[in-house]
Motif scaffolding. Structure first.
Motif, short mmCIF file in Angstrom:
data_model
loop_
_atom_site.label_atom_id
_atom_site.label_comp_id
_atom_site.label_asym_id
_atom_site.label_seq_id
_atom_site.Cartn_x
_atom_site.Cartn_y
_atom_site.Cartn_z
N THR A 664 0.84 -1.19 0.00
CA THR A 664 0.00 0.00 0.00
C THR A 664 0.88 1.24 0.00
O THR A 664 1.81 1.36 0.81
N TYR A 687 -5.34 8.59 2.44
CA TYR A 687 -5.37 8.12 1.07
C TYR A 687 -4.60 6.80 1.01
O TYR A 687 -3.46 6.71 1.48
N ASN A 689 -3.61 3.41 -1.61
CA ASN A 689 -3.60 2.78 -2.93
C ASN A 689 -2.99 1.39 -2.79
O ASN A 689 -1.81 1.18 -3.05
N ARG A 716 -6.77 -4.90 -6.75
CA ARG A 716 -6.89 -4.09 -5.54
C ARG A 716 -7.64 -4.90 -4.48
O ARG A 716 -8.72 -5.44 -4.77
N GLU A 722 -10.25 4.17 -1.09
CA GLU A 722 -9.15 5.02 -1.55
C GLU A 722 -9.00 6.23 -0.64
O GLU A 722 -7.88 6.61 -0.27
N SER A 751 -14.72 6.54 0.69
CA SER A 751 -15.09 6.46 -0.72
C SER A 751 -15.58 5.06 -1.07
O SER A 751 -15.30 4.07 -0.38
N VAL A 753 -16.21 1.44 -2.44
CA VAL A 753 -15.24 0.36 -2.59
C VAL A 753 -15.99 -0.96 -2.71
O VAL A 753 -17.09 -1.12 -2.17
#
Length: 826
Positions: A664, A687, A689, A716, A722, A751, A753
């Protein structure tokens, strides 16, 4: 699925924040802001003393000075925000996720997208939870209405070099208030919707000149917020209570002992399951008279034919001795923790009696000891050196049996598949299997099933330490290490009495007419309780032996009195975990040897018994600033876990495997802004990723909502948003010399997902919470509060329907709650 628009959220949040700011606009000039990362208390009288002290590095330091990414939530904030347990804490810390799953005993903690351990007692969590320095190894021991919280520290990233056990993803450290030598206490009563009643009381004071005590108790009851359509019984209620006593013995200014004993109990009907997608078996269930609230994923309903059982006892005692001698601080912590839980659930989640029992009897006994010494030199060099011992025994006995409707259900499914005799008569399973010597009534009978017993022993020792070198007045270099030796011995004694699951349907199908052979293949999903190969055996010794050396390298630089920077490279470790479930299987290599030796059983397939160790590493740089009226913490990191232990729920068991590597990249920003003395605004943004760099042995949902081996490399990971945002505000208005009004609000957003690997079903999390408190000068406080005020609804977890091919089940979040409370302090 229902969700609120982004525009509505933005307008609502802006209105609340601007309202708080406008109310304070005419007040005094800004003063020093609370430390960033902590949602600071709003008491204006304590404003000038609002420096957050943390013990994340096992030394008392200010939040600004500790070179670790750590979020701190004070006890005052938890009280003002009406945070009731650790499930609610995530609304204040965006990099932390907390989820409750199929029982009151199962909670999962995730930091920076890494975390596991719930549901399966053979898996310790990647996020370590400590309460007053004592490690809580299983989730049932981590939920409680803890009294007198001083603060909660969430340490992000691997922390193995300062904590003795399994901190590969992070730490949640909970610190409660020690007994006081000044007499005092408090009492609280709260009432809310769903007839929620919460009572708390505590008292503290001196016994002698050198001994102080504290005693606290709590009760937490609430009606359920989900209704069983078949019985009318309410699911997801609250019924828990606890007591906690402490003694503080201050033999001298340099030596003290703190003793803590606690006991808490949970007895609840948890947790309601919703039908997300109704599969083709719905017709058979309804033909049996069963009810199912089909294709209603956000319903506050469920359908079962008996109530769930969640009886959990959690207790323990600990003693901590602190001795300051010359330039050294010596600490010893010894503890015993016990967990006893019995759970049972109608796991077909219909009012038809397909699954008779899905129970689990769990006994966990944990003994820990830690000793450490830290220097207090006034010079170039300081150190901390410690040792840790962990001893745990687990007895785990799950049972899964058929109910009285299962046989007729299987017959209906065979008819539904269209197998007919000449003349148009449907073939039941008993008729179909009789030529193969299967006696009528010998399969699918009520009470048949799988009876499991596991004996798990874990012994671990570790040595850890850290050295700080003050290269200049501004630059400090840190080197830390942890050597761990972990030993696990596991044995099973599991028996399946399910006749049908022991049949080799593929072989039997070759003896049927070609038109009927597919019928047997279509019934294979009902063979979910096949014979179990126990271990240790000739090829599996039931042992894991792990050794690891983790280390930390860090540079911390004070740019000026207000600004600190750091750069860290650290590794972390978590030992092997065992799959204590009916889906535990020999590895492909062991299975080949087992079959060659003639030990293979019917329908025995390969899988894993355990997952190997997790090895974490992180590259991180951070910047911490503290100015008049403003503070911030910024961390940028690249974190990876090699051998991440993935634990996939299949509906009746778990698939445990190692991802070769999951990584990540992330950014964490915590800010605190105090434009005027009476107003504190906070905002935290995370944040992430993440990706599976390599996970060839993964599992994912299939298009028909089963689980299948899947190469997840490059994908992912599901369930990791995110962006995660938490914003809040606390405004204090003095109405008189003795009375003040405190307004608090906080908002969490995650957010959208995907909820599960292989599925396009998603969630977007939001929660708006608020509280208004009137604090009177005579010690009384009156509060009105609400949580999830917008009544946002979303699914938290999805999983395959049990014995219902093509069906998808899930858990949804808690609806809006609100109420009022009265508190008295003396």
């Amino acid at each position: 699925m229902r969700h609120h628009s982004t525009r509505f959220r933005a307008i609502l949040l802006a209105s609340i924040t601007s309202g708080l700011a406008s109310a304070a606009a005419a007040q005094t000039t800004p003063a020093q802001a609370p430390a960033a990362g902590a949602v600071a208390q709003a008491d204006a009288d304590e404003f000038d003393d609002n420096v957050i002290i943390v013990t994340a590095s096992k030394r008392a330091q200010t939040l600004q000075d500790v070179p670790i990414s750590v979020a701190v939530t004070t006890g005052a904030t938890i009280e003002q925000a009406q945070v009731r347990d650790l499930l609610d804490l995530q609304t204040l810390v965006p990099s932390l996720r907390v989820a409750q799953l199929q029982s009151s005993a199962n909670t999962n903690f995730i930091i920076r997208g890494f975390g596991n351990g719930a549901n399966n007692p053979g898996i310790e969590p990647s996020v370590g939870v400590f309460i007053d320095g004592v490690y809580r190894s299983r989730s049932a021991a981590q939920i409680g209405d803890l009294p007198n919280l001083e603060r909660v520290e969430v340490l992000r990233g691997p922390q193995s070099t300062l904590f003795g056990k399994n901190a590969s993803a992070g730490i949640v450290s909970i610190i409660t208030r020690a007994p006081q030598f000044e007499f005092g206490g408090s009492g609280e009563f709260s009432y809310g919707n769903y007839n929620a009643i919460i009572g708390k009381a505590d008292i503290t004071g001196p016994i002698t000149e050198n001994i102080a005590f504290s005693l606290a108790g709590n009760i937490n009851r609430r009606d359920g917020y989900a209704t069983d359509l078949a019985s009318g019984v309410e699911f997801n209620n609250r019924d828990r209570w606890g007591v906690r006593g402490q003694l503080l013995i201050r033999a001298s200014d340099d030596f003290k002992i703190r003793i803590i004993g606690d006991y808490d109990k949970i007895d609840e009907n948890c947790c309601a399951v919703v039908n997300v997608v109704a599969g083709p078996t719905v017709g058979a269930i309804r033909a049996l008279g069963g009810r199912i609230d089909a294709n209603n994923p956000l319903a506050l309903t469920s359908t079962t034919n008996f109530n769930s059982i969640n009886e959990i006892k959690n207790y323990g005692v600990s003693a901590q001795a602190d001795w300051s001698v010359s330039d050294y601080d010596v600490t010893f912590i010894g503890a015993y923790r016990g967990v006893r839980s019995y759970t049972d659930q109608d796991s077909d989640f219909t009012s038809a009696d397909l699954i008779g029992r899905n129970s689990a009897d769990t006994r966990i006994d944990t003994y820990t000891a830690e000793a450490r010494i830290a220097s207090n030199y006034d010079g170039f060099f300081n150190f901390l050196l410690g040792a840790y011992y962990f001893h745990e025994n687990i007895e785990f006995s799950p049972t899964l049996t058929y109910g009285r409707d299962f046989r007729n259900y299987a017959n209906l499914l065979s008819n539904a598949n269209g197998a007919v005799l000449p003349g148009g008569n449907y073939i039941g399973l008993e008729t179909l299997l009789r030529p193969f010597g299967v006696a009528a009534g010998s399969f699918g009978a009520a009470g048949q099933g799988m009876f499991e017993n596991y004996d798990y022993k874990n012994r671990a020792i570790s040595a850890f330490g850290q050295a700080d070198f003050s290269i200049t007045d501004s630059l400090t270099a840190t080197v830390g290490f942890n050597y761990t030796r972990d030993r696990k011995d596991v044995a099973s004694n599991t028996v399946s009495t399910d006749v049908f699951s022991s049949l080799d349907l593929t072989a039997l199908g070759t003896r049927l007419p070609a038109a009927l052979a597919p019928l047997l293949n279509g019934l294979k999903p009902l063979q979910f309780l096949p014979p179990y190969l126990n271990f240790p055996n000739q090829f599996e010794d039931g042992k894991t032996r792990d050794n690891d050396l983790s280390y930390t390298l860090r540079l911390a630089y004070r740019l000026d009195d207000n600004l600190n920077a750091y750069a860290t490279y650290a590794t972390g470790f978590k030992a092997s975990s065992w799959n204590l479930s009916r889906d535990s299987r020999p590895t492909p290599g062991d299975l080949a040897l087992i079959r060659q030796a003639g030990l293979g059983l019917a329908n025995l397939t390969s899988g894993t018994r355990f997952a190997g160790p997790e090895n974490a590493e992180v590259y991180e740089v951070g910047l911490k600033g503290q100015y008049t009226g403003f503070g911030f913490n910024l961390a940028v990191f690249q974190q990876a876990l090699k051998g991440f232990q993935g634990n996939i729920f299949t509906g009746t068991g778990f698939v445990l495997s190692n991802a070769e590597k999951q990584s990540t990249f992330g950014v964490e920003l915590d800010t605190s802004f105090t434009p005027v003395r009476e107003l504190n605004l906070t905002a935290s943004l995370t944040y992430l990723n993440p990706k599976f760099d390599s996970f060839t042995g993964g599992s994912a949902l299939t298009p028909t909502f089963g689980t299948a081996p899947t190469d997840l490399t490059g994908q992912r990971p599901a369930g990791i948003p995110e962006f995660s945002l938490s914003v809040g505000g606390t405004y204090t208005r003095n109405l008189s010399d003795t009375t003040k009004l405190i307004l608090h609000t906080d908002y969490q957003l995650e957010s959208r997902v995907a909820i599960a690997q292989g599925s396009d079903i998603s969630r977007e999390v939001e929660s708006l919470n608020a509280a208004i408190t009137l604090a009177l000068g005579n010690g009384f406080e009156v509060t009105a509060w609400g949580r999830n005020l917008t009544d946002a609804a979303y699914l938290t977890t999805i999983f395959p329907g049990v014995a219902q091919a093509g069906t998808l089940s899930g858990y949804r979040n808690q609806p809006r709650t609100y109420g009022g409370s009265v508190r008295y302090r003396f």
